[in-house]
Design an enzyme around this catalytic site. Structure first.
Site, short mmCIF file in Angstrom:
data_model
loop_
_atom_site.label_atom_id
_atom_site.label_comp_id
_atom_site.label_asym_id
_atom_site.label_seq_id
_atom_site.Cartn_x
_atom_site.Cartn_y
_atom_site.Cartn_z
N GLU A 232 0.83 -1.23 0.00
CA GLU A 232 0.00 0.00 0.00
C GLU A 232 0.85 1.27 0.00
O GLU A 232 0.66 2.16 0.85
CB GLU A 232 -0.97 -0.01 1.19
CG GLU A 232 -1.98 -1.12 1.11
CD GLU A 232 -3.11 -1.06 2.13
OE1 GLU A 232 -3.04 -0.24 3.08
OE2 GLU A 232 -4.07 -1.84 1.99
N GLU B 76 -5.51 -8.45 -0.22
CA GLU B 76 -6.21 -8.11 1.02
C GLU B 76 -7.68 -7.87 0.69
O GLU B 76 -7.99 -6.94 -0.07
CB GLU B 76 -5.63 -6.84 1.67
CG GLU B 76 -4.32 -7.08 2.39
CD GLU B 76 -3.84 -5.86 3.18
OE1 GLU B 76 -4.67 -5.17 3.79
OE2 GLU B 76 -2.62 -5.62 3.17
#
Ligand code: AHR
Length: 495
Positions: free
Chosen positions: A172, A291
């Protein structure tokens, strides 16, 4: 309500890569410490791993587990988790404001994964660190050379390389919460140079580049374009992350979020293909949805004012029945996109937004979401067929037309089985579902598993599991009843 589901043996979406049933263990909260690892627990094995937890993980049949983060990885020194445990440093862990003792690192986790029957998907730190450290980690884990890091592994007692095939290039990196966030340009350059060194050290590995941290990021699209423009020739997958929640208490809308996941996947795949066309490339970049889950009740900031606690209880969502219904629909979406999604990780596996919960020193138990995941992972293997859905629809808050029926159809030729995962998203009406499986003459329904509860908010606590699957009596016909707000697995077998 009546609905019809048709599938034809020849109308194939793709082969399911078993790795779409992956999961995730991060060094956060009680995922590692007091989750998978608790040496003083009555069920602990010779390495301190809880065998009651291992048994549940094995039931879930998880083929790959992402490790060690998540946000954690962006400040992590992988060397801290290797060698003599008594000499490992304790660190201030800045992603989750906790103390990291480093009692568990890759030395231990690769062994845990073996005991769980899983492979490791390893993430490298592209926040505070860079290309050289990532390459050193590949050498430590995978190399059988007579060189420094391979020798370091041997000195730590591991003669044979760990053989970790899949590696994530950071985590991320577009998010302002990330330790050492990067612009798309900065990340694209760093990921490219890191990828080159990692693949030079071990050409057999597969690499995942960071996509946006979610479809809601303002930079979604531009981030992917820029990152892929740099990394296209050096990576194999683009990552997708997304979490879903029922913040406004609108269950119908919540159950519609599986269609949002579908659009996210199709959008990301389109961007990969746009870059492919622009580059006149023969190579296709596939997707790693590494995720995904329901997550909205807690933020993870709980440890912030608590003086760097060790293994605090962080983001321990108690999943209710409607969460399990959405997880079931999301799994169908992943199966229906198996032509592009080759890996996916339910985030996470133990205690932290997880299907498995533990009590320190006590029980381990299955949350509501455990069941759709387990059945999908165990029985959802083979080839996904295109589901033709004829069902009444409702309008979501975003004015999308959502069919009440959500379904995926999987042909497991090896076992002579067709498995249907089907959810009735109506909150009021049962559904009479007519099933037409073209090209499967001689197949009949042998099992109908149903996940249903009157109370959409029911949870499973350690002593009282209110949401568990039941077996529905099977009649020899092509029509089944799907109860209002229920998730179902239907198995057809050749006589
Ligand atoms: O899974 C919890 C966190 O969610 C991960 O650390 C991060 O990657 C994401 O924002």
């Amino acid at each position: 309500m009546k609905a019809k589901l048709t599938a034809n043996r020849k109308f194939v979406i793709g082969d399911i890569d078993r790795r779409i049933y992956g999961s995730f263990i991060e060094h956060i909260g009680r995922a590692v410490y007091n989750g998978i690892y608790e040496p003083t627990h009555p069920t602990a094995d010779d390495q301190g791993f809880r065998t009651d937890v291992l048994d549940l993980v094995k039931e879930l049949n998880v083929p790959i587990v992402r490790y060690p983060g998540g946000n954690f990885v962006s400040g992590y020194n992988w060397e801290d988790g290797t060698g003599d445990k008594s000499k490992r440093p304790k660190r201030m862990e800045l992603a989750w404001f906790s103390t990291e003792t480093n009692e568990v690192g890759i030395d231990e986790f690769q062994e845990w994964a073996k005991r769980a029957g899983s492979e490791v998907m390893m993430a490298v730190n592209l926040g505070t660190r860079g290309a050289e450290d990532a390459k050193n980690c590949v050498e430590y884990c995978n190399s059988d050379t007579d060189t420094y890091y391979a020798q370091m592994r041997r000195n730590n007692g591991f003669e044979k390389p760990f053989g970790i095939k899949v590696w994530c290039l950071g985590n991320e990196m577009d998010g302002p919460w990330q330790i050492c966030q990067k612009t798309a340009e900065e990340y694209g350059r760093l990921a490219t140079e890191t990828a080159k060194m990692m693949k030079w050290a071990d050409p057999s590995i597969e690499l995942v580049a960071c996509g946006s941290s979610g479809p809601g990021m303002k930079t979604f699209g531009d981030w992917e374009m820029t990152v892929l423009d740099h990394t296209y020739d050096h990576v194999d997958y683009l990552s997708l992350h997304s979490y879903y929640g029922n913040r406004d208490g609108n269950t119908a809308n919540f159950l519609a979020r599986a269609e949002e996941m579908d659009r996210f996947i199709k959008g990301a795949a389109a961007i990969c293909d746009a870059v492919k066309a622009k580059k006149h490339s023969q190579k296709t970049i596939n997707l790693s949805f590494d995720e995904w889950n329901v997550w909205y009740r807690s933020t993870g900031a709980e440890a912030r004012d608590k003086n760097w606690p060790k293994a605090p209880a962080l983001i321990e969502e108690m999943y209710n029945f409607e969460d399990a219904l959405l997880v079931g629909c999301l799994l169908s979406t992943l199966q229906n996109n198996c032509d592009r999604v080759k890996m996916a990780c339910l985030a996470q596996l133990v205690n932290v937004i997880a299907p498995i919960m533990t009590e320190n020193g006590g029980k381990a138990w299955a949350q509501t979401t455990f069941y759709p995941f387990m059945y999908s992972s165990v029985y959802g293997r083979g080839t996904t067929l295109r589901p033709i859905i004829e069902s009444e629809k409702y309008l979501s808050k975003e004015k999308w037309e959502i069919p009440y029926l959500s379904a995926s159809v999987i042909d497991n030729d090896e076992k002579g089985e067709v498995v249907i995962f089907a959810s009735n998203r109506s909150l009021n009406e049962d559904m009479e579902l007519d099933i037409d499986l073209e090209g499967f003459e001689g197949y009949s329904l042998i099992e109908h598993v149903e996940l249903y509860c009157d109370d959409l908010k029911a949870v499973n606590d350690k002593d009282f599991p209110r949401v568990t699957p039941t077996s529905v009596e099977v009649k020899d016909c092509s029509a089944v009843t799907l109860k209002k707000h229920s998730w179902n697995m239907l198995r057809f077998k050749k006589a």
